[in-house]
Design a protein around this motif. Structure first.
Motif, PDB file in Angstrom:
ATOM      1  N   PHE A 128       0.802  -1.229   0.000  1.00  0.00           N
ATOM      2  CA  PHE A 128       0.000   0.000   0.000  1.00  0.00           C
ATOM      3  C   PHE A 128       0.836   1.282   0.000  1.00  0.00           C
ATOM      4  O   PHE A 128       0.350   2.328  -0.403  1.00  0.00           O
ATOM      5  N   ASN A 129       2.063   1.212   0.466  1.00  0.00           N
ATOM      6  CA  ASN A 129       2.891   2.419   0.459  1.00  0.00           C
ATOM      7  C   ASN A 129       4.021   2.361  -0.556  1.00  0.00           C
ATOM      8  O   ASN A 129       4.612   3.377  -0.890  1.00  0.00           O
ATOM      9  N   GLY A 130       4.356   1.168  -1.046  1.00  0.00           N
ATOM     10  CA  GLY A 130       5.533   1.034  -1.890  1.00  0.00           C
ATOM     11  C   GLY A 130       6.765   0.862  -1.040  1.00  0.00           C
ATOM     12  O   GLY A 130       6.686   0.782   0.197  1.00  0.00           O
ATOM     13  N   ASN A 131       7.916   0.817  -1.686  1.00  0.00           N
ATOM     14  CA  ASN A 131       9.144   0.525  -0.934  1.00  0.00           C
ATOM     15  C   ASN A 131       9.930   1.766  -0.546  1.00  0.00           C
ATOM     16  O   ASN A 131      10.972   1.670   0.084  1.00  0.00           O
ATOM     17  N   GLN A 132       9.438   2.948  -0.934  1.00  0.00           N
ATOM     18  CA  GLN A 132      10.219   4.157  -0.649  1.00  0.00           C
ATOM     19  C   GLN A 132      10.410   4.376   0.850  1.00  0.00           C
ATOM     20  O   GLN A 132      11.453   4.854   1.285  1.00  0.00           O
ATOM     21  N   GLY A 193      18.786   3.800  -2.429  1.00  0.00           N
ATOM     22  CA  GLY A 193      17.908   3.117  -3.395  1.00  0.00           C
ATOM     23  C   GLY A 193      18.631   2.552  -4.595  1.00  0.00           C
ATOM     24  O   GLY A 193      18.015   2.333  -5.635  1.00  0.00           O
ATOM     25  N   THR A 194      19.928   2.294  -4.454  1.00  0.00           N
ATOM     26  CA  THR A 194      20.682   1.819  -5.615  1.00  0.00           C
ATOM     27  C   THR A 194      21.117   0.362  -5.492  1.00  0.00           C
ATOM     28  O   THR A 194      21.806  -0.150  -6.367  1.00  0.00           O
ATOM     29  N   GLU A 266      22.013  -4.292  -8.576  1.00  0.00           N
ATOM     30  CA  GLU A 266      22.464  -2.901  -8.437  1.00  0.00           C
ATOM     31  C   GLU A 266      22.086  -2.071  -9.649  1.00  0.00           C
ATOM     32  O   GLU A 266      22.337  -0.885  -9.686  1.00  0.00           O
ATOM     33  N   GLY A 267      21.510  -2.720 -10.648  1.00  0.00           N
ATOM     34  CA  GLY A 267      21.187  -2.000 -11.879  1.00  0.00           C
ATOM     35  C   GLY A 267      21.889  -2.654 -13.049  1.00  0.00           C
ATOM     36  O   GLY A 267      22.801  -3.465 -12.881  1.00  0.00           O
ATOM     37  N   PHE A 268      21.454  -2.266 -14.229  1.00  0.00           N
ATOM     38  CA  PHE A 268      22.045  -2.819 -15.435  1.00  0.00           C
ATOM     39  C   PHE A 268      23.323  -2.061 -15.798  1.00  0.00           C
ATOM     40  O   PHE A 268      23.510  -0.921 -15.396  1.00  0.00           O
TER      41      PHE A 268
ATOM     42  N   ASN B  26      -2.286   5.093  -3.988  1.00  0.00           N
ATOM     43  CA  ASN B  26      -0.965   5.425  -4.548  1.00  0.00           C
ATOM     44  C   ASN B  26       0.134   4.811  -3.706  1.00  0.00           C
ATOM     45  O   ASN B  26       0.030   4.756  -2.477  1.00  0.00           O
ATOM     46  N   SER B  27       1.172   4.374  -4.381  1.00  0.00           N
ATOM     47  CA  SER B  27       2.354   3.876  -3.660  1.00  0.00           C
ATOM     48  C   SER B  27       3.612   4.375  -4.358  1.00  0.00           C
ATOM     49  O   SER B  27       3.599   4.663  -5.552  1.00  0.00           O
ATOM     50  N   ASP B  28       4.664   4.509  -3.583  1.00  0.00           N
ATOM     51  CA  ASP B  28       5.919   5.077  -4.091  1.00  0.00           C
ATOM     52  C   ASP B  28       6.991   4.007  -4.146  1.00  0.00           C
ATOM     53  O   ASP B  28       7.279   3.371  -3.131  1.00  0.00           O
ATOM     54  N   TRP B  29       7.580   3.869  -5.319  1.00  0.00           N
ATOM     55  CA  TRP B  29       8.521   2.782  -5.530  1.00  0.00           C
ATOM     56  C   TRP B  29       9.865   3.309  -6.010  1.00  0.00           C
ATOM     57  O   TRP B  29       9.939   4.174  -6.880  1.00  0.00           O
ATOM     58  N   VAL B  30      10.894   2.749  -5.435  1.00  0.00           N
ATOM     59  CA  VAL B  30      12.270   3.088  -5.814  1.00  0.00           C
ATOM     60  C   VAL B  30      12.939   1.813  -6.299  1.00  0.00           C
ATOM     61  O   VAL B  30      12.772   0.758  -5.692  1.00  0.00           O
ATOM     62  N   ALA B  31      13.660   1.910  -7.390  1.00  0.00           N
ATOM     63  CA  ALA B  31      14.369   0.720  -7.887  1.00  0.00           C
ATOM     64  C   ALA B  31      15.665   1.129  -8.563  1.00  0.00           C
ATOM     65  O   ALA B  31      15.704   2.139  -9.272  1.00  0.00           O
ATOM     66  N   PRO B  32      16.721   0.372  -8.323  1.00  0.00           N
ATOM     67  CA  PRO B  32      17.966   0.657  -9.050  1.00  0.00           C
ATOM     68  C   PRO B  32      17.800   0.313 -10.523  1.00  0.00           C
ATOM     69  O   PRO B  32      17.161  -0.677 -10.860  1.00  0.00           O
ATOM     70  N   LEU B  33      18.355   1.136 -11.380  1.00  0.00           N
ATOM     71  CA  LEU B  33      18.261   0.889 -12.819  1.00  0.00           C
ATOM     72  C   LEU B  33      19.614   0.608 -13.454  1.00  0.00           C
ATOM     73  O   LEU B  33      19.769  -0.307 -14.247  1.00  0.00           O
ATOM     74  N   VAL B  34      20.589   1.452 -13.115  1.00  0.00           N
ATOM     75  CA  VAL B  34      21.892   1.342 -13.772  1.00  0.00           C
ATOM     76  C   VAL B  34      22.986   1.465 -12.726  1.00  0.00           C
ATOM     77  O   VAL B  34      22.882   2.279 -11.805  1.00  0.00           O
ATOM     78  N   LYS B 521      25.387   5.702 -11.145  1.00  0.00           N
ATOM     79  CA  LYS B 521      24.261   4.919 -10.611  1.00  0.00           C
ATOM     80  C   LYS B 521      22.985   5.687 -10.937  1.00  0.00           C
ATOM     81  O   LYS B 521      22.926   6.901 -10.715  1.00  0.00           O
ATOM     82  N   LYS B 523      18.778   5.519 -10.406  1.00  0.00           N
ATOM     83  CA  LYS B 523      17.630   4.845  -9.781  1.00  0.00           C
ATOM     84  C   LYS B 523      16.346   5.516 -10.256  1.00  0.00           C
ATOM     85  O   LYS B 523      16.337   6.699 -10.622  1.00  0.00           O
ATOM     86  N   ASP B 525      12.327   6.497  -9.397  1.00  0.00           N
ATOM     87  CA  ASP B 525      11.516   6.851  -8.244  1.00  0.00           C
ATOM     88  C   ASP B 525      10.138   7.220  -8.775  1.00  0.00           C
ATOM     89  O   ASP B 525       9.951   8.319  -9.305  1.00  0.00           O
TER      90      ASP B 525
END
Lengths: 408, 532
Positions: A128-132, A193-194, A266-268, B26-34, B521, B523, B525
């Motif tokens: 419900f909140n996401g991972n932030q 967040g990396t 860690e990312g691409f 609504n939800s907030d998501w963070v993810a590493p990309l590069v 790096k 990310k 958001d």
């Protein structure tokens, strides 16, 4: 006229629900036939309040305040469950099955949908909140599990005319089954967040397709009643119910996913984002890197068996006040043993009003209220196991029970 | 039954009507990309870049021409066809009877090339013998003057018995790699001539038979796929000319800006391992900037070289292990040519025209041109100079395909952004802009990074022994942008590079330190509107 009466009762079964949750009135002298229509709709949770529950069920926009309020109510591990069922049962006390004058017979059929979730607080927060909000912390979803099944049954059984104990054998048509179990599950995102670390071991299964019949099975329902005699006087009647003792063979197959992997992401690399070797041209390999094994298996699974043991109210008891208590459990679900205790006031022969308190099940402490009206050949019962949930947004679920009994 | 239908109908209506509208949150998501580190290590490993006194130097070599022996001497597939007949109307052949023809000469079609001797690195002879007599015969094939380690070439095949109409046929293939061939003929004074000798013997264990003058014994031998690794003779006045065109992909991405190279030194190295004199002409070296359309031709003023004028390439000396290649160098530097202007034009398309003629003065060696297995005529371009580059708003544009499909009735992104965390060890700053394009390449939105990637020269941290500067660059995508995300089909990443001095007052050429790197790096958001 008789058919009209039956038809009306059947109609009511569409909006009424199952019998075991309303206190049973035990009428030891009954020699008439009975048609019982009962129903139950039960949504309950240890931690999700109705203001959120209603929006999940009926729709609407959930504000972040509502989410955070609900999150603050959560325990490290929480339960949520749904139990929907409706059942029609005909009891013939005039027939002598196997030429035994004590044995009548019963025929019954119904629809049943039941499921439960045992989930961690972090799962709720994540969904419900996401991972932030979890940057720099470890999200733990270990031990969470979920199970849901829906099925229909039609059965035939023998009933003891004196004690009203019965046993029935049921044919089961399974229309849905889903389940998941996360034996181990942690997700760790660093503060900026990396860096994502995932450690997961778990499985998920689900029936496939939209066909009504996804499996067949057989089950046994037992209703055993006995009386305690104290000082030579019949004192209390107890009932032991065991329902859905049986199995289903999901012949159309269960889609099963199993995962056991540790992943650090860690990312691409930049050169993975373009050109022929781009990840966009090779999506399958990244799914494979999660080591998810997919298979379709024919499986035989247990039905969601139900047990209840307790004192029930004797209908021919002369006192205005009576009481009941017992314990209830679904051993295969995220349902902790529920203990209930209640009292009933019978101001006259036509009205019974009762209240009960319960702890456990899919929820925490709940208060219930019910009433029965006896009108010549009719008995109508209506109630709720969670009266607070019925009237307040602060409640943790909703419950409605209806039972009709007709002497034929 | 009617009641049953009614029950189920009401049941379905009851439960389907529970859900009045979609549940939304609504939800907030963070993810590493590069996560990547850009270095020059790849070029260091292949030697294109070397380190000198803690700074990188360009040490670039690229081969423009590599002419080897197989391209100078090419021997076409050649067939030898012979027949045997007898003069008598009827001749009795006892078992073991032999008849032999005389040595025959066969001319290899080599046009103006006159070869006296070759050694084969590869090749085979496909043979086919046809026997018209009704007893098996042995065919012996000898190639006179063809030897391997001093042993003459000789092969024997057994053909089955046959008739005039249905001759007994035997076929085979013989590997002749490693054989030396004397092509001077029977007299020893010719060239391109191969000699053969065939002997036919009836089977000593066969029956006595007869042969008439109508019986024809046929032999076909085809030399195939011949490759030589040594040749001697006169190789003619072959002219090899071409205009090489090449595109440097990296430079096609340059959209604007200036580059200032420091001292430059570009050399063309001609190496001749052929014992053949030659003349060469480099007609032009030219590049074109694909954005400005400007052509720049390299010019020079040298005593022994000028564009369009022939220069001599001496033959190699020695033989086999003592072979010494002749070398010639043509150098272009800042003082004798327009090389700096040429390079600073940033021409993505490079054009080099050249022409090389062998034996320009004819057969002056008495037929003694020689090619050895290691003989090559090579032209390399070599650049060796300090990697000192000044950038002033050099703008590169990279285009990526982009596709995200969103259905607003389902869970979808509503806003968000990307964050780039950079650790820069290069003395180069970079300002980044994203252009979001539609399917026709039209710019829908432009997103500027909130700040530039700082040059290491402004940094105060050290990583891996390198002065570095850390930067955090955000790219924010508004709700309006995200609402049109389905229309975005391509993404331009525009990078504007400069090399500011320490006081950030001027862009000037700066040396690239050894081990420089850019750690990146990225990310994501995003705010997601969940719907079900």
């Amino acid at each position: 006229m008789r058919m009209l009466k039956i038809g009306f009762l059947c109609l009511l079964s569409g909006i009424s629900f199952s019998q075991q949750f309303l206190p049973i009135q035990y009428d030891s002298s009954a020699t008439y036939n009975e048609l019982i229509v009962s129903g139950n709709v039960e949504l309950s949770s240890t931690s999700i309040q109705n203001q959120l529950f209603r929006k999940l069920i009926y729709g609407g926009e959930i504000s972040s305040d509502q989410i955070n309020t609900s999150l603050s109510k959560h325990l490290p591990m929480n339960r949520l469950g749904v139990d929907l069922n409706s059942e029609v049962e005909f009891r013939n006390f005039k027939a002598n099955v196997f030429k035994n004058s004590r044995w009548g017979y019963l025929i019954k059929g119904g629809y049943y949908a039941i499921g439960g979730v045992n989930y961690s607080k972090d799962i709720f927060g994540l969904v419900f909140n996401g991972n932030q909000n979890y940057l720099g912390t470890k999200i733990d979803i270990s031990g969470s599990h979920f199970s849901f099944s829906s099925f229909q049954k039609i059965g035939f059984g023998i009933i003891d005319k004196k004690s009203k104990s019965s046993i029935s054998l049921n044919y089961i048509n399974a229309s849905d089954n889903q389940g998941a179990f996360i034996q181990k599950g942690t997700m760790d995102l660093n503060e900026d967040g990396t860096l994502l670390k995932l450690d997961a071991k778990g499985s998920y299964r689900s029936t496939q397709g939209s066909n009504f019949n996804k499996g067949i099975g057989v089950g046994l329902d037992i209703d055993y009643r006995f009386m305690i005699i104290r000082n030579g006087v019949k004192n209390s009647t107890f009932q032991f119910i065991a329902k859905n003792i049986g199995i289903v063979n999901y012949s159309s197959g269960l889609q099963t996913y199993q995962m056991d992997s540790t992943l650090t992401f860690e990312g691409f690399k930049l050169n993975q984002l373009y050109g022929d070797q781009s990840i966009f041209n090779d999506s399958v390999s990244y799914v494979d890197s999660l080591h998810i094994q997919e298979s379709i298996e024919n499986k035989v699974l247990f039905l969601p068996v139900f047990f209840q043991f307790g004192k029930i109210i004797n209908e021919d008891y002369s006192s205005k006040w009576n009481y009941f208590y017992g314990i209830r459990l679904y051993p295969t679900l995220a349902f902790t043993p529920m203990i209930y205790l209640g009292g009933q006031w019978k101001p006259n022969s036509k009205v019974e009003i009762g209240s009960q308190a319960s702890v456990g099940g899919f929820s925490r402490f709940r208060m219930g209220l019910y009433s029965n009206f006896n009108l010549s050949n009719w008995a109508i019962g209506i109630g709720s196991q969670d009266i607070i949930g019925m009237i307040s947004n602060k409640g943790y679920g909703q419950s409605l029970l209806i039972r009709l009994r007709c002497k034929l | 039954m009617k009641q049953l239908v009614l029950v189920f109908t009401l049941f379905i209506l009851l439960f389907s009507s529970c859900k009045k509208e979609k549940t939304i949150w609504n939800s907030d998501w963070v993810a590493p990309l590069v996560n990547d580190t850009l270095t020059l290590d790849k070029f260091v490993k292949n030697g294109s870049i070397i380190s000198n006194l803690g700074y990188y130097e360009l040490n670039f070599t690229r081969t423009l021409l590599d002419l080897n022996l197989t391209e100078v001497v090419q021997i076409p597939d050649t067939s030898i066809y012979q027949t045997f007949t007898i003069a008598f109307s009827n001749f009795v052949l006892n078992p073991g009877t032999s008849f032999v023809n005389s040595v025959e000469e066969h001319n290899l079609n080599l046009q103006d090339v006159e070869i006296k001797k070759i050694r084969l690195s590869n090749g085979n002879i496909h043979v086919k013998f046809e026997n018209p007599v009704n007893t098996p015969v042995f065919f012996k094939m000898q190639l006179v003057g063809v030897t391997k380690n001093g042993v003459p070439f000789e092969n024997t095949f057994k053909a089955p018995a046959g008739t005039q109409l249905n001759p007994g046929i035997v076929e085979g293939s013989i590997d002749i790699s490693g054989y030396e061939m004397d092509l001077t003929g029977i007299t020893g004074g010719k060239f391109n001539v191969l000699q053969s000798l065939f002997t036919v013997t009836t089977d000593p264990d066969g029956a006595t038979t007869s042969m008439t003058n109508a019986d024809v014994t046929k032999i076909t031998a085809t030399l195939e796929n011949l490759k030589v690794d040594y040749a001697r003779g006169y190789f003619g006045q072959k002219i090899i000319s071409d205009t090489l065109e090449t595109t440097i992909d990296f430079l096609t991405k340059v959209k604007s800006g200036l580059v200032d190279f420091g001292a430059t030194d570009l050399k063309f190295k001609v190496t001749n391992g052929l014992k053949i004199p030659a003349k060469a002409i480099i007609s032009l070296i030219q590049n074109k900037n694909v954005i400005t359309g400007t052509d720049v031709q390299l010019t020079t003023s040298q005593s022994d070289f000028n564009f369009g004028e022939a220069f001599t390439i001496d033959p190699a000396k020695g033989a086999w292990t003592t072979l010494v290649e002749s070398k010639k160098e043509i150098g272009f530097n800042s003082s004798n040519s327009s090389i700096e202007n040429y390079l600073e034009n940033l021409g993505a398309t490079q054009k080099i025209g050249y022409s090389i003629q062998l034996n320009p003065w004819g057969n002056t060696s008495g037929g003694w041109n020689e090619l050895f297995p290691t003989s090559k005529l090579k032209v390399d371009v070599v650049a060796k100079m300090p990697l000192t580059i000044g950038l002033d708003g050099l703008t590169l544009k990279n285009t990526f395909d982009f596709q995200i499909k969103q259905d607003k009735e389902k869970s979808h992104i509503v806003s968000g952004g990307l964050t780039l965390l950079a650790t820069n060890g290069f003395p180069i700053s970079g300002a980044l802009t994203l252009e979001l394009l539609d399917e026709n390449g039209g710019v829908l939105f432009t997103v500027d990074g909130t700040e530039s990637i700082a040059s290491s020269i402004t940094g105060s941290t050290f990583s891996k022994g390198i002065q570095t500067a850390n930067s955090i660059v955000h790219f924010y995508f508004t709700k309006e942008m995200v609402a049109k995300i389905s229309q975005i089909k391509k993404l331009n990443v525009i990078s504007k590079f400069s090399t500011p001095n320490a006081s950030l007052t001027l862009n000037e050429p700066i040396k690239i330190p050894e081990g420089a790197f850019l750690g990146v790096k990225i990310k994501s958001d995003f705010k997601i509107e969940n719907r079900y």
